[in-house]
Design an enzyme around this catalytic site. Structure first.
Site, mmCIF file in Angstrom:
data_model
loop_
_atom_site.group_PDB
_atom_site.id
_atom_site.type_symbol
_atom_site.label_atom_id
_atom_site.label_comp_id
_atom_site.label_asym_id
_atom_site.label_seq_id
_atom_site.Cartn_x
_atom_site.Cartn_y
_atom_site.Cartn_z
ATOM 1 N N ASN A 203 2.215 -5.236 -3.211
ATOM 2 C CA ASN A 203 0.734 -5.640 -2.731
ATOM 3 C C ASN A 203 0.009 -4.219 -2.760
ATOM 4 O O ASN A 203 0.493 -3.213 -1.853
ATOM 5 C CB ASN A 203 0.745 -6.312 -1.606
ATOM 6 C CG ASN A 203 -0.478 -7.145 -1.312
ATOM 7 O OD1 ASN A 203 -1.079 -7.793 -2.202
ATOM 8 N ND2 ASN A 203 -1.037 -6.995 -0.091
ATOM 9 N N ASP B 6 -12.001 -10.701 -0.786
ATOM 10 C CA ASP B 6 -13.206 -10.649 -0.165
ATOM 11 C C ASP B 6 -14.347 -9.901 -0.961
ATOM 12 O O ASP B 6 -13.971 -8.809 -1.384
ATOM 13 C CB ASP B 6 -13.310 -10.361 1.359
ATOM 14 C CG ASP B 6 -12.809 -9.096 1.634
ATOM 15 O OD1 ASP B 6 -12.569 -8.394 1.070
ATOM 16 O OD2 ASP B 6 -12.552 -8.977 2.882
ATOM 17 N N GLU C 247 0.701 -1.257 -0.066
ATOM 18 C CA GLU C 247 0.143 0.249 -0.049
ATOM 19 C C GLU C 247 0.852 1.316 0.101
ATOM 20 O O GLU C 247 0.668 2.169 0.723
ATOM 21 C CB GLU C 247 -1.093 -0.102 1.124
ATOM 22 C CG GLU C 247 -1.981 -0.970 1.438
ATOM 23 C CD GLU C 247 -2.928 -1.041 2.492
ATOM 24 O OE1 GLU C 247 -2.849 -0.454 3.205
ATOM 25 O OE2 GLU C 247 -3.829 -2.079 2.505
HETATM 26 C C1 XIL Z 1 -6.501 -6.135 8.244
HETATM 27 C C2 XIL Z 1 -6.824 -7.388 9.406
HETATM 28 O O1 XIL Z 1 -7.879 -8.180 8.400
HETATM 29 C C3 XIL Z 1 -7.592 -6.799 10.366
HETATM 30 O O2 XIL Z 1 -7.808 -7.915 11.630
HETATM 31 C C4 XIL Z 1 -6.639 -5.632 11.167
HETATM 32 O O3 XIL Z 1 -7.279 -5.117 12.187
HETATM 33 C C5 XIL Z 1 -6.307 -4.697 10.209
HETATM 34 O O4 XIL Z 1 -5.757 -5.152 9.012
HETATM 35 N N1 XIL Z 1 -4.980 -4.831 3.698
HETATM 36 C C6 XIL Z 1 -4.012 -5.448 4.128
HETATM 37 C C7 XIL Z 1 -4.223 -6.398 5.357
HETATM 38 O O5 XIL Z 1 -2.908 -5.515 3.569
HETATM 39 O O6 XIL Z 1 -3.292 -6.647 6.274
HETATM 40 C C8 XIL Z 1 -5.312 -5.629 6.364
HETATM 41 O O7 XIL Z 1 -5.613 -6.758 7.311
HETATM 42 C C9 XIL Z 1 -6.575 -5.531 5.191
HETATM 43 C C10 XIL Z 1 -6.292 -4.306 4.411
#
Ligand code: XIL
Length: 304
Positions: free
Chosen positions: A171, A239, A128
């Site tokens: 990513n 998802d 990110e």
């Molecule tokens: C999320 C997790 O699912 C949560 O449990 C946590 O509180 C925050 O992070 N992008 C990513 C992931 O790269 O690591 C994130 O995961 C969701 C968004």
């Protein structure tokens, strides 16, 4: 084949799930994980704040629980994630100079990749780095501030040295629609890296979809265009909000888009049953809260 992992394997791919260490005591969860999936990503346990909460104090306890479970089951492991602005401990944000950030980043990459050396097939080296929304600009972070645009390249070079056998991935999310500026910005970075020999092997598409960020109808084009740069592509955190047949259709379409690209090497869903999803107001996964297979599950299995 009658499981996601076995069906994907027949197509030369993996099908993975994000796993949380605190659910490994839930027998239905573990049963479903072991039956359906052949790759695992730690949902939070391999992030910087979990592994190195204070400088040079490493704690691999929960990460190793997930890793060991996966390896005992013969599953592959994706590493997530080395350099990210979020879930970053305060001490990193407080480092005042470029040299301090650079050496903290090098040490983190060396220690973490070294701990799992040769045993993690793909690492999200940088996560990110581009701004939320769709400007195509770099996101502000301590890495960006102290090291400038070159920090991504530096991280990939450090990662290659730390574990030469791991595939090194960039990513991000909202990079699915080919016509979005953010997609183009990441594409141009990867193109530049490939042309200059910066070590990058794959691009991860998080693939978190909802009504504001729907599955684009040009998804196949996006994945193919990245693959044509000479990198693998992976759907890393899939998802899709919704339910019933419309959710199922979208899951099926995303699966088809991956299978249509020979360098799309695997899909990971971001959790197993709906009630453990990080999107707590949605039902974005393949199993309901009783671990029943949803329509979305069947659509994915049929597409594989
Ligand atoms: C999320 C997790 O699912 C949560 O449990 C946590 O509180 C925050 O992070 N992008 C990513 C992931 O790269 O690591 C994130 O995961 C969701 C968004």
């Amino acid at each position: 084949a009658d499981t996601l992992g076995a069906a994907a394997a027949e197509k030369g791919r993996y099908f993975g799930a994000a796993v949380a260490a605190n659910h490994l005591g839930d027998s239905q969860y573990v049963q479903t994980l072991n039956r359906e999936f052949n790759s695992v990503t730690a949902e939070n346990e391999m992030k910087w704040d979990a592994l190195e909460p204070s400088q040079n104090n490493f704690n691999f306890g929960n990460a190793d629980r997930i890793f060991n479970h996966a390896r005992q089951q013969g599953m592959a492991v994706r590493g997530h994630t080395l350099v990210w602005h979020s879930q970053l401990p305060g001490w990193v944000n407080n480092l005042g100079s470029a040299d301090q950030v650079r050496s903290a980043m090098r040490n983190h990459i060396n220690q973490v990749m070294g701990h799992y050396k040769g045993q993690i097939h793909s690492w999200d080296v940088v996560n990110e780095a581009f701004e939320d929304g769709n400007s195509g600009a770099r996101r502000n972070s301590v890495f960006q501030q102290r090291l400038g645009n070159g920090y991504i390249e530096e991280a990939f070079r450090m990662a290659r040295e730390a574990d030469p056998n791991a595939k090194l991935c960039y990513n991000d999310y909202n990079t699915d629609n080919w016509s979005h500026a953010k997609t183009q910005a990441v594409y141009n970075m990867v193109k530049d890296f490939k042309s200059r020999g910066v070590p990058i092997d794959c691009v991860g598409f998080q693939a978190h979809f909802n009504s504001g960020n729907p599955v684009p109808n040009n998804y196949h084009t996006t994945l193919q265009n990245f693959a044509d740069l000479g990198v693998d592509v992976q759907l890393t955190e899939l998802d899709i909000a919704g339910s019933g047949s419309s959710q199922a259709e979208q899951f099926g379409g995303v699966t088809q888009a991956c299978l249509a690209v020979s360098r799309c090497t695997g899909i990971t869903v971001w959790g197993i049953p709906d009630h453990y999803s990080w999107r707590s107001n949605d039902t974005p996964l393949l199993f309901d809260r009783n671990y029943n297979k949803k329509q979305a599950y069947t659509a994915v299995l049929n597409a594989l």
